[in-house]
Design a protein around this motif. Sequence first.
Motif, PDB file in Angstrom:
ATOM      1  N   VAL A   1       0.831  -1.210   0.000  1.00  0.00           N
ATOM      2  CA  VAL A   1       0.000   0.000   0.000  1.00  0.00           C
ATOM      3  C   VAL A   1       0.868   1.265   0.000  1.00  0.00           C
ATOM      4  O   VAL A   1       0.621   2.192  -0.759  1.00  0.00           O
ATOM      5  CB  VAL A   1      -0.976   0.005   1.202  1.00  0.00           C
ATOM      6  CG1 VAL A   1      -1.775   1.301   1.249  1.00  0.00           C
ATOM      7  CG2 VAL A   1      -1.915  -1.196   1.129  1.00  0.00           C
ATOM      8  N   ARG A   2       1.885   1.287   0.859  1.00  0.00           N
ATOM      9  CA  ARG A   2       2.805   2.436   0.903  1.00  0.00           C
ATOM     10  C   ARG A   2       4.082   2.108   0.120  1.00  0.00           C
ATOM     11  O   ARG A   2       4.488   0.958   0.037  1.00  0.00           O
ATOM     12  CB  ARG A   2       3.168   2.767   2.352  1.00  0.00           C
ATOM     13  CG  ARG A   2       1.999   3.201   3.201  1.00  0.00           C
ATOM     14  CD  ARG A   2       1.656   4.685   3.051  1.00  0.00           C
ATOM     15  NE  ARG A   2       0.232   4.858   3.210  1.00  0.00           N
ATOM     16  CZ  ARG A   2      -0.590   5.271   2.243  1.00  0.00           C
ATOM     17  NH1 ARG A   2      -0.118   5.615   1.077  1.00  0.00           N
ATOM     18  NH2 ARG A   2      -1.870   5.365   2.452  1.00  0.00           N
TER      19      ARG A   2
ATOM     20  N   CYS B   1      -1.471   2.483  -3.050  1.00  0.00           N
ATOM     21  CA  CYS B   1      -2.357   3.611  -2.739  1.00  0.00           C
ATOM     22  C   CYS B   1      -2.408   4.592  -3.914  1.00  0.00           C
ATOM     23  O   CYS B   1      -1.413   5.249  -4.222  1.00  0.00           O
ATOM     24  CB  CYS B   1      -1.825   4.331  -1.502  1.00  0.00           C
ATOM     25  SG  CYS B   1      -2.580   5.942  -1.202  1.00  0.00           S
ATOM     26  N   VAL B   2      -3.559   4.711  -4.547  1.00  0.00           N
ATOM     27  CA  VAL B   2      -3.659   5.588  -5.714  1.00  0.00           C
ATOM     28  C   VAL B   2      -3.531   7.063  -5.310  1.00  0.00           C
ATOM     29  O   VAL B   2      -3.145   7.916  -6.103  1.00  0.00           O
ATOM     30  CB  VAL B   2      -4.958   5.298  -6.505  1.00  0.00           C
ATOM     31  CG1 VAL B   2      -6.169   5.953  -5.850  1.00  0.00           C
ATOM     32  CG2 VAL B   2      -4.829   5.736  -7.957  1.00  0.00           C
ATOM     33  N   PHE B   3      -3.793   7.336  -4.029  1.00  0.00           N
ATOM     34  CA  PHE B   3      -3.693   8.710  -3.536  1.00  0.00           C
ATOM     35  C   PHE B   3      -2.234   9.184  -3.458  1.00  0.00           C
ATOM     36  O   PHE B   3      -1.965  10.382  -3.426  1.00  0.00           O
ATOM     37  CB  PHE B   3      -4.381   8.811  -2.168  1.00  0.00           C
ATOM     38  CG  PHE B   3      -4.685  10.224  -1.733  1.00  0.00           C
ATOM     39  CD1 PHE B   3      -5.547  11.023  -2.467  1.00  0.00           C
ATOM     40  CD2 PHE B   3      -4.122  10.753  -0.587  1.00  0.00           C
ATOM     41  CE1 PHE B   3      -5.832  12.325  -2.070  1.00  0.00           C
ATOM     42  CE2 PHE B   3      -4.407  12.048  -0.168  1.00  0.00           C
ATOM     43  CZ  PHE B   3      -5.256  12.835  -0.912  1.00  0.00           C
TER      44      PHE B   3
ATOM     45  N   CYS C   1      -9.435   7.041   5.296  1.00  0.00           N
ATOM     46  CA  CYS C   1      -8.333   6.101   5.044  1.00  0.00           C
ATOM     47  C   CYS C   1      -7.937   5.466   6.372  1.00  0.00           C
ATOM     48  O   CYS C   1      -7.806   6.153   7.371  1.00  0.00           O
ATOM     49  CB  CYS C   1      -7.136   6.845   4.476  1.00  0.00           C
ATOM     50  SG  CYS C   1      -5.703   5.775   4.263  1.00  0.00           S
TER      51      CYS C   1
ATOM     52  N   TYR D   1      -5.203   3.404   6.264  1.00  0.00           N
ATOM     53  CA  TYR D   1      -3.902   2.841   5.891  1.00  0.00           C
ATOM     54  C   TYR D   1      -2.790   3.887   5.872  1.00  0.00           C
ATOM     55  O   TYR D   1      -1.865   3.789   5.074  1.00  0.00           O
ATOM     56  CB  TYR D   1      -3.998   2.170   4.517  1.00  0.00           C
ATOM     57  CG  TYR D   1      -5.148   1.197   4.371  1.00  0.00           C
ATOM     58  CD1 TYR D   1      -5.420   0.267   5.370  1.00  0.00           C
ATOM     59  CD2 TYR D   1      -5.943   1.198   3.225  1.00  0.00           C
ATOM     60  CE1 TYR D   1      -6.475  -0.635   5.236  1.00  0.00           C
ATOM     61  CE2 TYR D   1      -6.988   0.301   3.080  1.00  0.00           C
ATOM     62  CZ  TYR D   1      -7.252  -0.609   4.087  1.00  0.00           C
ATOM     63  OH  TYR D   1      -8.285  -1.501   3.943  1.00  0.00           O
TER      64      TYR D   1
ATOM     65  N   ILE E   1      -3.112   7.585   5.755  1.00  0.00           N
ATOM     66  CA  ILE E   1      -3.355   8.975   5.357  1.00  0.00           C
ATOM     67  C   ILE E   1      -4.412   9.513   6.316  1.00  0.00           C
ATOM     68  O   ILE E   1      -5.422   8.862   6.571  1.00  0.00           O
ATOM     69  CB  ILE E   1      -3.861   9.083   3.898  1.00  0.00           C
ATOM     70  CG1 ILE E   1      -2.864   8.481   2.914  1.00  0.00           C
ATOM     71  CG2 ILE E   1      -4.186  10.540   3.535  1.00  0.00           C
ATOM     72  CD1 ILE E   1      -1.617   9.282   2.658  1.00  0.00           C
TER      73      ILE E   1
ATOM     74  N   CYS F   1      -5.264   0.501  -4.250  1.00  0.00           N
ATOM     75  CA  CYS F   1      -6.247   0.836  -3.241  1.00  0.00           C
ATOM     76  C   CYS F   1      -6.839   2.174  -3.647  1.00  0.00           C
ATOM     77  O   CYS F   1      -6.101   3.120  -3.935  1.00  0.00           O
ATOM     78  CB  CYS F   1      -5.608   0.956  -1.863  1.00  0.00           C
ATOM     79  SG  CYS F   1      -6.808   1.529  -0.633  1.00  0.00           S
ATOM     80  N   ASP F   2      -8.162   2.256  -3.701  1.00  0.00           N
ATOM     81  CA  ASP F   2      -8.821   3.545  -3.915  1.00  0.00           C
ATOM     82  C   ASP F   2     -10.004   3.669  -2.952  1.00  0.00           C
ATOM     83  O   ASP F   2     -11.020   4.290  -3.253  1.00  0.00           O
ATOM     84  CB  ASP F   2      -9.231   3.746  -5.381  1.00  0.00           C
ATOM     85  CG  ASP F   2     -10.109   2.631  -5.924  1.00  0.00           C
ATOM     86  OD1 ASP F   2     -10.645   1.832  -5.124  1.00  0.00           O
ATOM     87  OD2 ASP F   2     -10.285   2.566  -7.168  1.00  0.00           O
ATOM     88  N   ALA F   3      -9.820   3.068  -1.762  1.00  0.00           N
ATOM     89  CA  ALA F   3     -10.918   2.933  -0.805  1.00  0.00           C
ATOM     90  C   ALA F   3     -11.492   4.270  -0.348  1.00  0.00           C
ATOM     91  O   ALA F   3     -12.687   4.356  -0.056  1.00  0.00           O
ATOM     92  CB  ALA F   3     -10.450   2.135   0.404  1.00  0.00           C
ATOM     93  N   CYS F   4     -10.675   5.324  -0.277  1.00  0.00           N
ATOM     94  CA  CYS F   4     -11.227   6.599   0.201  1.00  0.00           C
ATOM     95  C   CYS F   4     -12.189   7.189  -0.830  1.00  0.00           C
ATOM     96  O   CYS F   4     -12.976   8.076  -0.503  1.00  0.00           O
ATOM     97  CB  CYS F   4     -10.125   7.579   0.570  1.00  0.00           C
ATOM     98  SG  CYS F   4      -8.838   7.708  -0.655  1.00  0.00           S
TER      99      CYS F   4
HETATM  100 FE1  SF4 Z   1      -4.603   5.566  -0.270  1.00  0.00          FE
HETATM  101 FE2  SF4 Z   1      -7.177   6.204  -0.068  1.00  0.00          FE
HETATM  102 FE3  SF4 Z   1      -6.390   3.647   0.061  1.00  0.00          FE
HETATM  103 FE4  SF4 Z   1      -5.838   5.355   2.044  1.00  0.00          FE
HETATM  104  S1  SF4 Z   1      -7.883   4.650   1.403  1.00  0.00           S
HETATM  105  S2  SF4 Z   1      -4.457   3.849   1.138  1.00  0.00           S
HETATM  106  S3  SF4 Z   1      -5.471   7.241   0.907  1.00  0.00           S
HETATM  107  S4  SF4 Z   1      -6.232   5.043  -1.696  1.00  0.00           S
END
Ligand code: SF4
Length: 460
Positions: free
Chosen positions: A177-178, A237-239, A383, A385, A387, A439-442
């Motif tokens: 993720v990171r 993490c796409v962010f 988030c 994970y 952020i 991951c694009d959960a947010c």
């Molecule tokens: Fe990144 Fe959003 Fe996933 Fe957190 S929830 S890891 S900010 S994509």
Amino acid sequence: CGVVGIWGAPGAAGLAALGLHALQHRGQEAAGIVSHDESRFYQHKGLGLVGDVFGDPRNIAQLPGDCAIGHNRYATTGATLLRNVQPLFADFEFGGLAVAHNGNLTNAQTLRQALVKRGCIFQSTTDTEVFVHLIAISLYATVRERLIDAAKQVKGAYSVVCLDQDSLIGLRDPLGVRPLVLGKLAEGGWMLASETCALEIVGAEFVRDVEPGELVVIDKNGVTSCRPFKNTASRFCVFEYIYFSRPDSQVEGRSVYQARKQIGVELAKESPVPADVVVPVPDSGVPSAMGYAAESKLPFEMGIIRNHYVGRTFIEPTDQIRHLGVRMKHSANHSVLAGKRVVLVDDSIVRGTTSRKIVDMVRAAGATEVHMRISSPPTKHPCFYGIDTPEESKLLAATHSVEEMAQVIGVDSLAFISFDGLYRALNHVNRSEAAHRYCDACFTGDYPVELVDREGRLIA
Ligand code: SF4
Ligand code: 5GP
Ligand code: MG
């Protein structure tokens, strides 16, 4: 957070401090370095920016040795207290171990309760300390095996660097993720860092990303690698692409700057608007505004000027300070805005407070229309994970439609990049082709790692 590790280089702590300085955007609350020479470990930590903590050369001089790890803190768990500042250091039966962690564990509270029951005494309130205790009670012999044992019990996002007396270790969680990268120092020696911009600052050569689920051990024999986990598809993490990483960094072999610019191009294709000028909300909106302007053949102008002597507003702790911070940070450039139809480009809308103030400011400077374009989809979920997004009820997009958001922010029109547009900009066909890789959960609520603590709280 930002992490660095240096192995086999004289003045390692100084190099680590430079690396942390390049990673300052990943955390501004505190910084720390632990170094090691042939005989023992040394540490120095403090609250504030890297320059505040390590600007005095005496603070580096008290960290001798050829190996060091460092950490920039961006609080996602635990209060801003000196005892929560990393790297965490512990003396074990097998010797000393320093640990620095970027990410967030989703079962830290659950594990912590179990560890406290077993008699573990916690010194901090960070989730990282759970790692340290799991390493301490592990029945395995070597640090490497104990770290793997601990990693198999934690869930969540972690890019970790550790330093013991014989080695520098880097570990990325199975989903990756990171970020975490490996570099080679010009004078010999190795470097681990959250982003490639930390390699650049000390002239280290980028070797490769540490891969999701990979453990690298750097010692007198060089670099060895193993994969302790079952193979799973990674979920970066796409962010990090949208906002968090520095634009001059490369992640997964791709330039963050070019990715952001391309999101702006896609945004202009999806949501054009008749206007006179494209203006970024600096700094985070700049590359995508450039892409938007190029694609829409509109002039790109710095209609908002940022004062660089203020930290990222959202890292400030209270709402009151956050409001203040915005006024301290941005000002309108009247010469660009007066009498113009303005497209404002930013990376995200979280609470909406920054955006609202900026729109008011742009109108007060004489803009006749303000159209906002956002280079991420609406942020609807927190988030877990690593952020620091606020809880769901504070996210404007969680409770408002796009039209309602436009009203709250006070713009003539508002549009966000679509999921397919976002992933097209990252060289994928559409979201369904890319979804298993990020991951694009947010934005979606599709959390790739189980939220153990949160589920536990819901049941309790
Ligand atoms: Fe990144 Fe959003 Fe996933 Fe957190 S929830 S890891 S900010 S994509
Ligand atoms: P807002 O309008 O939601 O208050 O702020 C949006 C702007 O501030 C964007 O430029 C974004 O970069 C930044 N921002 C503000 N608050 C947060 C936050 O809590 N998390 C993140 N990730 N970014 C934020
Ligand atoms: Mg911003």
